[in-house]
Design a protein around this motif. Structure first.
Motif, PDB file in Angstrom:
ATOM      1  N   GLY A 166       0.811  -1.207   0.000  1.00 42.83           N
ATOM      2  CA  GLY A 166       0.000   0.000   0.000  1.00 42.83           C
ATOM      3  C   GLY A 166       0.847   1.259   0.000  1.00 42.83           C
ATOM      4  O   GLY A 166       0.543   2.231  -0.708  1.00 42.83           O
ATOM      5  N   ILE A 167       1.925   1.282   0.778  1.00 41.67           N
ATOM      6  CA  ILE A 167       2.822   2.443   0.814  1.00 41.67           C
ATOM      7  C   ILE A 167       3.405   2.708  -0.563  1.00 41.67           C
ATOM      8  O   ILE A 167       3.492   3.853  -1.021  1.00 41.67           O
ATOM      9  N   VAL A 168       3.802   1.633  -1.233  1.00 39.12           N
ATOM     10  CA  VAL A 168       4.361   1.757  -2.593  1.00 39.12           C
ATOM     11  C   VAL A 168       3.286   2.251  -3.563  1.00 39.12           C
ATOM     12  O   VAL A 168       3.473   3.239  -4.290  1.00 39.12           O
ATOM     13  N   PHE A 169       2.152   1.594  -3.570  1.00 39.30           N
ATOM     14  CA  PHE A 169       1.081   1.899  -4.519  1.00 39.30           C
ATOM     15  C   PHE A 169       0.552   3.327  -4.360  1.00 39.30           C
ATOM     16  O   PHE A 169       0.272   4.012  -5.343  1.00 39.30           O
ATOM     17  N   LEU A 170       0.449   3.801  -3.119  1.00 39.07           N
ATOM     18  CA  LEU A 170      -0.157   5.111  -2.868  1.00 39.07           C
ATOM     19  C   LEU A 170       0.690   6.277  -3.338  1.00 39.07           C
ATOM     20  O   LEU A 170       0.201   7.409  -3.413  1.00 39.07           O
ATOM     21  N   GLN A 171       1.954   6.008  -3.674  1.00 36.87           N
ATOM     22  CA  GLN A 171       2.766   7.096  -4.222  1.00 36.87           C
ATOM     23  C   GLN A 171       2.172   7.626  -5.528  1.00 36.87           C
ATOM     24  O   GLN A 171       2.410   8.777  -5.905  1.00 36.87           O
ATOM     25  N   TYR A 172       1.386   6.785  -6.207  1.00 35.96           N
ATOM     26  CA  TYR A 172       0.754   7.231  -7.454  1.00 35.96           C
ATOM     27  C   TYR A 172      -0.365   8.243  -7.206  1.00 35.96           C
ATOM     28  O   TYR A 172      -0.869   8.848  -8.157  1.00 35.96           O
ATOM     29  N   PHE A 173      -0.746   8.449  -5.937  1.00 36.22           N
ATOM     30  CA  PHE A 173      -1.839   9.366  -5.651  1.00 36.22           C
ATOM     31  C   PHE A 173      -1.414  10.540  -4.773  1.00 36.22           C
ATOM     32  O   PHE A 173      -2.253  11.335  -4.368  1.00 36.22           O
ATOM     33  N   SER A 174      -0.129  10.652  -4.490  1.00 41.69           N
ATOM     34  CA  SER A 174       0.355  11.802  -3.724  1.00 41.69           C
ATOM     35  C   SER A 174       1.618  12.378  -4.353  1.00 41.69           C
ATOM     36  O   SER A 174       1.605  13.486  -4.899  1.00 41.69           O
ATOM     37  N   THR A 175       2.732  11.615  -4.338  1.00 39.73           N
ATOM     38  CA  THR A 175       3.977  12.141  -4.895  1.00 39.73           C
ATOM     39  C   THR A 175       4.005  12.097  -6.420  1.00 39.73           C
ATOM     40  O   THR A 175       4.599  12.965  -7.054  1.00 39.73           O
ATOM     41  N   MET A 176       3.371  11.102  -7.023  1.00 41.91           N
ATOM     42  CA  MET A 176       3.448  10.960  -8.476  1.00 41.91           C
ATOM     43  C   MET A 176       2.806  12.125  -9.236  1.00 41.91           C
ATOM     44  O   MET A 176       3.383  12.611 -10.220  1.00 41.91           O
ATOM     45  N   PRO A 177       1.599  12.614  -8.825  1.00 37.94           N
ATOM     46  CA  PRO A 177       1.068  13.794  -9.525  1.00 37.94           C
ATOM     47  C   PRO A 177       2.009  14.997  -9.459  1.00 37.94           C
ATOM     48  O   PRO A 177       2.121  15.758 -10.431  1.00 37.94           O
ATOM     49  N   LEU A 178       2.709  15.158  -8.328  1.00 40.95           N
ATOM     50  CA  LEU A 178       3.678  16.246  -8.219  1.00 40.95           C
ATOM     51  C   LEU A 178       4.868  16.004  -9.151  1.00 40.95           C
ATOM     52  O   LEU A 178       5.415  16.945  -9.742  1.00 40.95           O
ATOM     53  N   TYR A 179       5.278  14.736  -9.287  1.00 41.07           N
ATOM     54  CA  TYR A 179       6.364  14.388 -10.205  1.00 41.07           C
ATOM     55  C   TYR A 179       5.972  14.699 -11.643  1.00 41.07           C
ATOM     56  O   TYR A 179       6.766  15.256 -12.409  1.00 41.07           O
ATOM     57  N   TYR A 180       4.749  14.343 -12.001  1.00 44.38           N
ATOM     58  CA  TYR A 180       4.262  14.652 -13.347  1.00 44.38           C
ATOM     59  C   TYR A 180       4.316  16.158 -13.609  1.00 44.38           C
ATOM     60  O   TYR A 180       4.687  16.599 -14.694  1.00 44.38           O
ATOM     61  N   LYS A 181       3.940  16.929 -12.601  1.00 42.18           N
ATOM     62  CA  LYS A 181       3.853  18.386 -12.768  1.00 42.18           C
ATOM     63  C   LYS A 181       5.228  19.048 -12.716  1.00 42.18           C
ATOM     64  O   LYS A 181       5.568  19.873 -13.580  1.00 42.18           O
ATOM     65  N   ASP A 182       6.033  18.694 -11.705  1.00 44.96           N
ATOM     66  CA  ASP A 182       7.290  19.410 -11.486  1.00 44.96           C
ATOM     67  C   ASP A 182       8.437  18.899 -12.346  1.00 44.96           C
ATOM     68  O   ASP A 182       9.259  19.684 -12.829  1.00 44.96           O
ATOM     69  N   ALA A 183       8.516  17.586 -12.547  1.00 44.58           N
ATOM     70  CA  ALA A 183       9.635  17.018 -13.301  1.00 44.58           C
ATOM     71  C   ALA A 183       9.347  16.953 -14.799  1.00 44.58           C
ATOM     72  O   ALA A 183      10.262  17.075 -15.616  1.00 44.58           O
ATOM     73  N   HIS A 184       8.076  16.715 -15.174  1.00 42.97           N
ATOM     74  CA  HIS A 184       7.734  16.572 -16.589  1.00 42.97           C
ATOM     75  C   HIS A 184       6.775  17.661 -17.085  1.00 42.97           C
ATOM     76  O   HIS A 184       6.350  17.629 -18.238  1.00 42.97           O
ATOM     77  N   HIS A 185       6.419  18.590 -16.201  1.00 42.72           N
ATOM     78  CA  HIS A 185       5.676  19.797 -16.570  1.00 42.72           C
ATOM     79  C   HIS A 185       4.317  19.509 -17.229  1.00 42.72           C
ATOM     80  O   HIS A 185       3.904  20.194 -18.167  1.00 42.72           O
ATOM     81  N   LEU A 186       3.615  18.499 -16.721  1.00 42.02           N
ATOM     82  CA  LEU A 186       2.265  18.226 -17.197  1.00 42.02           C
ATOM     83  C   LEU A 186       1.282  19.126 -16.463  1.00 42.02           C
ATOM     84  O   LEU A 186       1.487  19.475 -15.298  1.00 42.02           O
TER      85      LEU A 186
END
Length: 401
Positions: free
Chosen positions: A228-248
């Motif tokens: 669950g800890i691994v999977f939930l990164q797609y709903f907290s840190t991953m959206p920020l990664y999409y925005k900040d690192a890949h500028h989506l």
């Protein structure tokens, strides 16, 4: 093409009427769950909280989920799943609408704690209802149908949510979340009353075993916390990664997250049907799902090419598609030994604990060490999950009951 479509439809055959109603209620409820995938963005952009604050808010989110799941399991064993489900849906709807008016760090922590406390009372009650309304041979596919409803709603939700944010504001998401919860409750009251429903698996245990004394189940729960800890990164840190690192932007993020739900809707039921008829064990399939999910993070550090985001989403989606239905079916099978509400509450709590630590740890790591190191650490956690599931697999060979 007609044969392929007919075979796809046949994978849904044999499921009870009540399971289909549960799936519809879940679809209505999840179709409006637009706030959660955008919560970290809402808190940073609209309320101007820093990542450390967002991490603690996510911890309050998880704490509410733990308490709610535990209370929901206790109440389910005492008063039955139906009353718990109705109360949870109606109350959650009202609380979601109210949440948008909380703008300080302290009040939002309290608000999200209360929302999740009431909302996650629904989960163990729904699992027990699902077990009761499913024949033994159909339980994994019944779980899969519910997941399809969740993901069909989730595939539309983030995309629609992105449109609402870009054209209106974040506030509209809270209204949609609240209204859909209330609508789901009204549908439940009208179509799934216990007196009109047919129970297919009424489990009564004269001397129920406590889930806390079931060692195999405890190993399983530890593995689910880590997964669950691994999977939930797609709903907290991953959206920020999409925005900040890949500028989506929000719309592109919503579409990418929505792709996950769409793929699950199309492929999961046929895949589960095929895997059920194979020689693979539930524990072996969970292990393979965890491996795929771990790889979805590792590959993000291999290249800066934007297409890796799609590959990562595909790996995570198929990992989730395999791990979750069989973990849920494993939990329902073990629940036959004791109080179903207690077993299913602990299964729900395992993911609630993941909410407590997963969001906060991921956000704190991103703030302190950056995305690359966070993804390496997440991959190591996925490896720990694989190890625990391997131990469970070996134990089940020796002591399957």
């Amino acid at each position: 093409m007609k044969t392929l479509f007919r075979n796809y439809i046949n994978t849904f055959g044999g499921l009870s009427r009540e399971v289909w109603w549960l799936a519809l209620i879940t679809l209505i409820n999840r179709a409006g769950t637009m706030v959660i995938p955008f919560l970290s963005l809402y808190l940073t952009k609209s309320l101007h909280f820093n990542l450390a604050d967002v991490g603690w808010i996510m911890t309050a989110f998880g704490l509410g989920s733990v308490v709610g799941s535990w209370i929901g399991g206790k109440l389910t064993d005492k008063i039955g799943f139906y009353k718990v489900m109705v109360f949870s849906l109606l109350s959650t709807g009202l609380l979601f609408i109210f949440l948008q008016f909380l703008t300080t760090f302290t009040t939002f922590c309290i608000g999200i704690f209360l929302v999740m406390l009431i909302a996650d009372m629904f989960r163990p009650a729904m699992f027990v209802a699902l077990s009761s309304y499913s024949k033994l041979e159909n339980k994994t596919r019944s779980v899969t149908l519910i997941r399809l409803a969740i993901n069909l709603g989730f595939s539309a939700g983030p995309a629609i949510g992105g449109i609402i944010i870009t054209t209106l504001s974040y506030g509209g998401l809270f209204w949609v979340d609240g209204i859909t919860c209330i609508v789901a409750a009204l549908v439940l009251i009208n179509v799934l009353h216990p007196k009109k429903s047919k129970t297919l698996d009424n489990i009564k245990v004269d001397s129920p075993q406590s889930a806390y004394h079931d060692r195999s189940f405890l190993i399983f729960l530890c593995a689910m916390v880590v997964f669950g800890i691994v999977f939930l990164q797609y709903f907290s840190t991953m959206p920020l990664y999409y925005k900040d690192a890949h500028h989506l932007n929000e719309l592109e993020i919503g579409i990418l997250l929505g792709m996950n739900g769409f793929l699950i809707f199309v492929f999961e039921m046929p895949l589960i049907k095929w895997l059920e008829n194979s020689t693979f064990t539930k524990t072996g399939l969970m292990l393979f799902g965890a491996i795929l999910t771990g790889l979805s993070f590792l590959i993000l550090n291999l290249t800066s090419w934007a297409g890796v985001l799609i590959i990562g989403m595909l790996l995570m989606t198929f990992g989730e598609m395999i791990a979750f239905p069989f973990s849920n079916a494993f939990a329902m099978d073990r629940a036959k030994k004791g109080n179903q509400g207690e077993y299913m509450a602990l299964y729900s709590i395992s993911f609630s604990i993941a909410h407590i630590f997963g969001h906060n740890a991921g956000l704190q790591m991103v703030a302190g060490f950056g995305f690359d190191k966070t993804w390496y650490f997440t991959t190591i956690l996925a490896g720990l999950c694989v190890f625990l599931l391997f131990l469970l697999k070996q134990r089940m060979r020796i002591k399957p009951v």
